[in-house]
Enzyme design. Structure first.
Site, PDB file in Angstrom:
ATOM      1  N   ASP A   1     112.170  16.100  15.944  1.00  0.00           N
ATOM      2  CA  ASP A   1     111.709  15.133  14.950  1.00  0.00           C
ATOM      3  C   ASP A   1     110.181  15.056  15.017  1.00  0.00           C
ATOM      4  OD1 ASP A   1     111.375  12.873  13.264  1.00  0.00           O
ATOM      5  OD2 ASP A   1     113.324  12.081  13.830  1.00  0.00           O
TER       6      ASP A   1
ATOM      7  N   ASN B   1     108.754  16.962   9.159  1.00  0.00           N
ATOM      8  CA  ASN B   1     108.605  16.013  10.262  1.00  0.00           C
ATOM      9  C   ASN B   1     107.351  16.277  11.079  1.00  0.00           C
ATOM     10  OD1 ASN B   1     110.227  13.669  10.716  1.00  0.00           O
ATOM     11  ND2 ASN B   1     112.041  14.956  10.759  1.00  0.00           N
TER      12      ASN B   1
ATOM     13  N   ARG C   1     111.343  11.171  -1.131  1.00  0.00           N
ATOM     14  CA  ARG C   1     110.472  10.160  -0.529  1.00  0.00           C
ATOM     15  C   ARG C   1     109.517  10.797   0.459  1.00  0.00           C
ATOM     16  NH1 ARG C   1     111.651   9.254   4.790  1.00  0.00           N
ATOM     17  NH2 ARG C   1     113.798   9.408   5.541  1.00  0.00           N
TER      18      ARG C   1
END
Length: 280
Positions: A191, A143, A95
């Site tokens: 992240d 990320n 994804r």
């Protein structure tokens, strides 16, 4: 500095906050909730739009509307809500994840496998006409992305490596990738990130419950504790780009904090950089 609640909502995997200066609103996504959210701080107005697939990121388009990083590729919403695919590239078990618009108006879109297997994702540059060029192949969880104020450096995070990497930009492409810093074990995983007007890198630490600010030399100069354990990304927005917005997640937590999934804001946290809209 202290974090406050901007939007109290139980997003499963809130991600990718982006400030749209044209509309004066914050845009972010709930990845596994397949939702694109907006929030106007000046009025308190909120909107929620459902997507047909898991959505890793949503960014403003120069022509109006949004470009979205979906499960099966890159899509576009026009200002009137009409949808079309820009780049369709479905891979079973994969994804879209975080994405960012580069200074030249291209979209840099990351992917990952649902099982987070090493080498299952990539970072791809998508031109306004949909032409794709692989920037980094064989990553795990693509990320954080950002560029220095003068556009000569790019920052990138593949979360399981625990690194914030920096690259020299040449002809719109990153060269000489190297670690800017490495997050120590026990402090969480890097992240999403944003770069401020001083050229410093703010990073959200998943399972670390905080934001950190690193100088362009990789020195830690600020830590901001948060009330939730899983911040996911941050961006500057609001009047003068002075407020720092933080998306958060509650997925995978047996007893999530009541604010997990909400959007937090740190008023007057610093000075952000003006964003660039996708040129396609």
């Amino acid at each position: 500095m202290r974090a406050e609640v901007a939007v109290h909502t139980p997003a499963s995997l809130g991600e990718g906050p982006t400030w749209d200066p044209v509309t004066g609103r914050l845009i972010w996504v709930d990845i596994v909730g397949s939702r694109v959210h907006t929030y106007e701080p000046a009025t308190g107005r909120r909107t929620v739009m459902a997507t047909e697939q898991h959505v890793g990121a949503a960014k403003p388009r120069a022509a109006g509307g949004l470009v979205v990083n979906l499960r099966d590729g890159i899509g576009r919403y026009d200002a009137d809500g009409a949808y079309s695919w820009l780049l369709r590239d479905p891979v079973p078990g994969r994804r879209g994840n975080d994405a960012a618009v580069a200074p030249d108006g291209s979209l840099w879109a990351g992917t990952m496998r649902y099982d987070e297997a090493a080498g299952g994702g990539a970072l791809t540059r998508v031109a306004p006409d949909g032409t794709a060029q692989t920037i980094f192949p064989s990553v795990a969880v693509s990320n954080g992305l950002g560029w220095s104020p003068d556009g000569t450096l790019a920052y990138y995070i593949d979360s399981p490596t625990r690194r914030i990497d920096v690259c020299r930009m040449e002809d719109q492409l990153p060269l000489d990738r190297r670690p800017l810093t490495v997050i120590e074990p026990g402090a969480g995983f890097p992240d999403g990130l944003t770069v401020d007007a001083d050229g410093c890198v703010w990073v959200a630490l998943w399972d670390g419950g905080r934001l950190r600010r690193y100088t362009p030399r990789g020195e830690l100069d600020r830590t901001l504790p948060l009330p939730v354990s899983r911040p996911t990304a941050c961006c500057f927005g609001g009047p003068g780009l002075r407020d720092l917005y933080v998306t958060t997640a509650r997925t995978g937590l047996p007893r999530p904090h009541p604010l997990a999934g909400s959007v937090l804001v740190v008023p007057d946290a610093g000075q952000g950089l003006p964003g660039v809209a996708f040129a396609g």
